[in-house]
Design a protein around this motif. Structure first.
Motif, PDB file in Angstrom:
ATOM      1  N   SER A  80      42.619  35.843  71.023  1.00 41.17           N
ATOM      2  CA  SER A  80      42.111  36.597  69.877  1.00 41.17           C
ATOM      3  C   SER A  80      40.941  37.443  70.350  1.00 41.17           C
ATOM      4  N   ALA A  81      40.680  38.522  69.658  1.00 35.84           N
ATOM      5  CA  ALA A  81      39.563  39.390  70.045  1.00 35.84           C
ATOM      6  C   ALA A  81      39.207  40.293  68.876  1.00 35.84           C
ATOM      7  N   GLU A  82      37.970  40.728  68.854  1.00 41.32           N
ATOM      8  CA  GLU A  82      37.489  41.653  67.840  1.00 41.32           C
ATOM      9  C   GLU A  82      36.983  42.914  68.522  1.00 41.32           C
ATOM     10  N   SER A  83      37.328  44.062  67.966  1.00 47.15           N
ATOM     11  CA  SER A  83      36.791  45.318  68.486  1.00 47.15           C
ATOM     12  C   SER A  83      35.293  45.394  68.202  1.00 47.15           C
ATOM     13  N   ASP A  84      34.552  46.016  69.116  1.00 50.10           N
ATOM     14  CA  ASP A  84      33.110  46.129  68.964  1.00 50.10           C
ATOM     15  C   ASP A  84      32.745  47.212  67.949  1.00 50.10           C
ATOM     16  N   LYS A  85      31.881  46.846  67.006  1.00 50.94           N
ATOM     17  CA  LYS A  85      31.474  47.765  65.950  1.00 50.94           C
ATOM     18  C   LYS A  85      30.800  49.006  66.521  1.00 50.94           C
ATOM     19  N   GLU A  86      29.970  48.819  67.540  1.00 52.37           N
ATOM     20  CA  GLU A  86      29.235  49.948  68.109  1.00 52.37           C
ATOM     21  C   GLU A  86      30.178  51.007  68.672  1.00 52.37           C
ATOM     22  N   LEU A  87      31.207  50.561  69.390  1.00 54.13           N
ATOM     23  CA  LEU A  87      32.153  51.520  69.965  1.00 54.13           C
ATOM     24  C   LEU A  87      33.046  52.111  68.882  1.00 54.13           C
ATOM     25  N   ALA A  88      33.421  51.310  67.886  1.00 53.80           N
ATOM     26  CA  ALA A  88      34.220  51.817  66.773  1.00 53.80           C
ATOM     27  C   ALA A  88      33.472  52.909  66.008  1.00 53.80           C
ATOM     28  N   GLU A  89      32.173  52.730  65.853  1.00 55.57           N
ATOM     29  CA  GLU A  89      31.359  53.750  65.181  1.00 55.57           C
ATOM     30  C   GLU A  89      31.317  55.041  65.988  1.00 55.57           C
ATOM     31  N   LYS A  90      31.337  54.911  67.297  1.00 53.24           N
ATOM     32  CA  LYS A  90      31.369  56.102  68.158  1.00 53.24           C
ATOM     33  C   LYS A  90      32.708  56.829  68.000  1.00 53.24           C
ATOM     34  N   VAL A  91      33.796  56.062  67.897  1.00 56.08           N
ATOM     35  CA  VAL A  91      35.112  56.664  67.655  1.00 56.08           C
ATOM     36  C   VAL A  91      35.094  57.450  66.346  1.00 56.08           C
ATOM     37  N   GLU A  92      34.532  56.841  65.307  1.00 54.97           N
ATOM     38  CA  GLU A  92      34.470  57.509  64.002  1.00 54.97           C
ATOM     39  C   GLU A  92      33.632  58.784  64.076  1.00 54.97           C
ATOM     40  N   LYS A  93      32.509  58.728  64.781  1.00 54.41           N
ATOM     41  CA  LYS A  93      31.651  59.901  64.915  1.00 54.41           C
ATOM     42  C   LYS A  93      32.391  61.048  65.601  1.00 54.41           C
ATOM     43  N   VAL A  94      33.061  60.743  66.696  1.00 60.43           N
ATOM     44  CA  VAL A  94      33.799  61.768  67.434  1.00 60.43           C
ATOM     45  C   VAL A  94      34.935  62.320  66.590  1.00 60.43           C
ATOM     46  N   ALA A  95      35.625  61.446  65.857  1.00 60.45           N
ATOM     47  CA  ALA A  95      36.733  61.900  65.012  1.00 60.45           C
ATOM     48  C   ALA A  95      36.244  62.847  63.917  1.00 60.45           C
ATOM     49  N   LYS A  96      35.089  62.545  63.340  1.00 63.23           N
ATOM     50  CA  LYS A  96      34.535  63.408  62.292  1.00 63.23           C
ATOM     51  C   LYS A  96      34.099  64.748  62.870  1.00 63.23           C
ATOM     52  N   GLU A  97      33.494  64.722  64.031  1.00 64.61           N
ATOM     53  CA  GLU A  97      33.073  65.962  64.670  1.00 64.61           C
ATOM     54  C   GLU A  97      34.264  66.818  65.086  1.00 64.61           C
ATOM     55  N   THR A  98      35.332  66.157  65.474  1.00 64.29           N
ATOM     56  CA  THR A  98      36.531  66.868  65.917  1.00 64.29           C
ATOM     57  C   THR A  98      37.279  67.474  64.742  1.00 64.29           C
TER      58      THR A  98
END
Length: 439
Positions: A340-358
């Motif tokens: 089992s594993a959980e994605s890291d919130k910090e990196l997920a937030e970076k993905v969201e930031k880049v997606a919004k900017e893109t």
């Protein structure tokens, strides 16, 4: 930066789609991805990446669910006949079908992407409505098809490789592209992890196309994967005449049957959801013969590692006790596993930031559905070493292209995806890497 990536994508989009169609036409199941892996390695080398393949990136001891030597041999021959890259075929022989490509450009973090390459043992649809069949790129390998999107993952990986190589002047660190075999059945990632492939990684990104969501919809942090153990149980007894001397036999079928009933009776765990399934039981040779051999195909799952380990340990106790009760012998063979594993919130937030900017993306959430993913082995190792990891869901169903809702579920003969999703996938992941490097 976005404009530069767009310009590259406009030039390479059709080529990336052609890669996907080629991989789709020549699918290869777990540990037999000889053609796919060799072509990936050859393409990465041509682009200028430092390539490692085969035993350099696969630990033999941790390969699970490996086909027989004869199956590997026949698939290797087929791959050569179907155009495998001979510069790399020897390196990946005997099922060592992992590949990594590395681009080092200055000092900085190591950013890694993982792409799975294997197909499923499934007969592809020949319906006139099935686009791959209609347009001439459906599977030519009988009984194997890309029904989960790994052909798209591999093609996207080659697209990202091309974009980042063209933009290497903006990279301050190391890009590592990991092409993994044998994800289906959760068989391949552990062997790459134990070979040290992700030991130096600071940021690890995976992605998976989803037919549940439309093109442009993404989940920045897929989590809640069930840990799992997949294994085969072999019971060895002693045959005897079922009427004349039944007392002289040791009934492997009874040992297996007793196991089945009791496996499903394992008490559930208070700390989370569990699963167990016996998918197959083969036993016996004749009506009047005490059965001397039985073979069971089993899996256990749990919402976290602790609960999953509980289910597996209870299953082992039951299998051993049932075997002893009927005087038989037991052999267990591991066929796959994931944590089992959980994605890291910090990196997920970076993905969201880049997606919004893109631009061009909307966000959906991903809830646990009982599935497993061996990318979790890579996530776990990176996170234990102090790095960050996330797995991104990428919407790619055909609804946008068809102008109506079209959801072709994975692991079915009709599965297909919207190839227009490639551009957004490659753009998002390339820009995410460049953002991490501080460009």
């Amino acid at each position: 930066m976005v404009n530069m990536v767009n310009e590259i994508l406009d030039r390479i989009e059709e080529r990336i789609i052609s890669y996907r169609r080629d991989f789709h036409r020549f699918p290869e199941s777990a540990w037999t991805e000889f053609r796919t892996a060799s072509l990936v390695a050859g393409r990465l080398k041509k682009l200028g990446y430092r390539v490692k393949a085969g035993r350099e990136v696969i630990n033999d001891e941790d390969r699970m669910g490996l086909p027989s030597q004869e199956v590997l041999r026949l698939n290797y021959i087929r791959a050569m006949e179907q155009g495998g890259d001979m510069d790399f075929m020897d390196e990946i022989k005997e099922g060592f079908t992992g590949v990594t490509g590395v681009l080092e450009h200055g000092k900085g973090p190591v950013v890694a992407f993982r792409f799975d390459m294997d197909a499923l043992d499934l007969v592809e649809s020949k319906s006139p409505e099935h686009r791959p069949f209609k347009e001439g790129f459906s599977s030519v390998n009988t009984g194997v098809m890309h029904a989960c999107g790994h052909d798209t993952h591999t093609a996207a990986g080659l697209g990202i490789a091309e974009v980042l190589m063209e933009m290497k002047d903006y990279i301050h660190g190391t890009v590592k592209l990991i092409f993994q075999p044998a994800e289906e059945g959760v068989r391949g990632a552990k062997s790459m992890v134990s070979a040290g492939v992700v030991d130096d990684v600071n940021y690890l990104i995976g992605h998976h196309v989803s037919s549940k969501w439309k093109t442009g919809e993404i989940a920045t942090a897929m989590s809640g994967y069930f840990a799992t153990q997949k294994f085969d149980a072999f019971f060895k007894g002693k045959s005897a005449h079922g009427g004349g001397r039944p007392e002289e036999g040791k009934n492997a079928l009874m040992a297996a049957a007793s196991s089945v009933l009791n496996l499903y009776a394992i008490p559930r765990h208070s700390k989370g959801a569990t699963r167990i399934n016996v998918g197959k039981l083969i036993a016996g040779t004749g009506r009047n013969i005490i059965c001397d051999r039985a073979h069971m195909v089993i899996e256990t799952r749990g919402i976290n590692d602790k609960v999953s380990d509980y289910m597996y340990e209870k299953a082992m106790q039951i299998l051993k006790a049932s075997t002893m009760m009927y005087g038989c012998e037991l052999e267990i063979k591991s066929m796959g596993s994931a944590r089992s594993a959980e994605s890291d919130k910090e990196l997920a937030e970076k993905v969201e930031k880049v997606a919004k900017e893109t631009g061009g993306f909307s966000f959906v959430s991903s809830a646990a559905e009982g599935g497993s993913e061996d990318f979790t082995y890579m996530m776990e190792r990176v996170q234990k070493n102090g790095g960050l990891a996330t797995n991104i869901g990428i919407g790619a169903n055909l609804s946008e292209a068809a102008g109506k809702e079209v959801i072709l579920l994975g692991h079915t003969p009709e599965f297909d995806i919207d190839e227009a999703s490639f551009k957004g996938t490659i753009k998002l992941l390339s820009l995410l890497a460049l953002d991490i490097f501080g460009s």
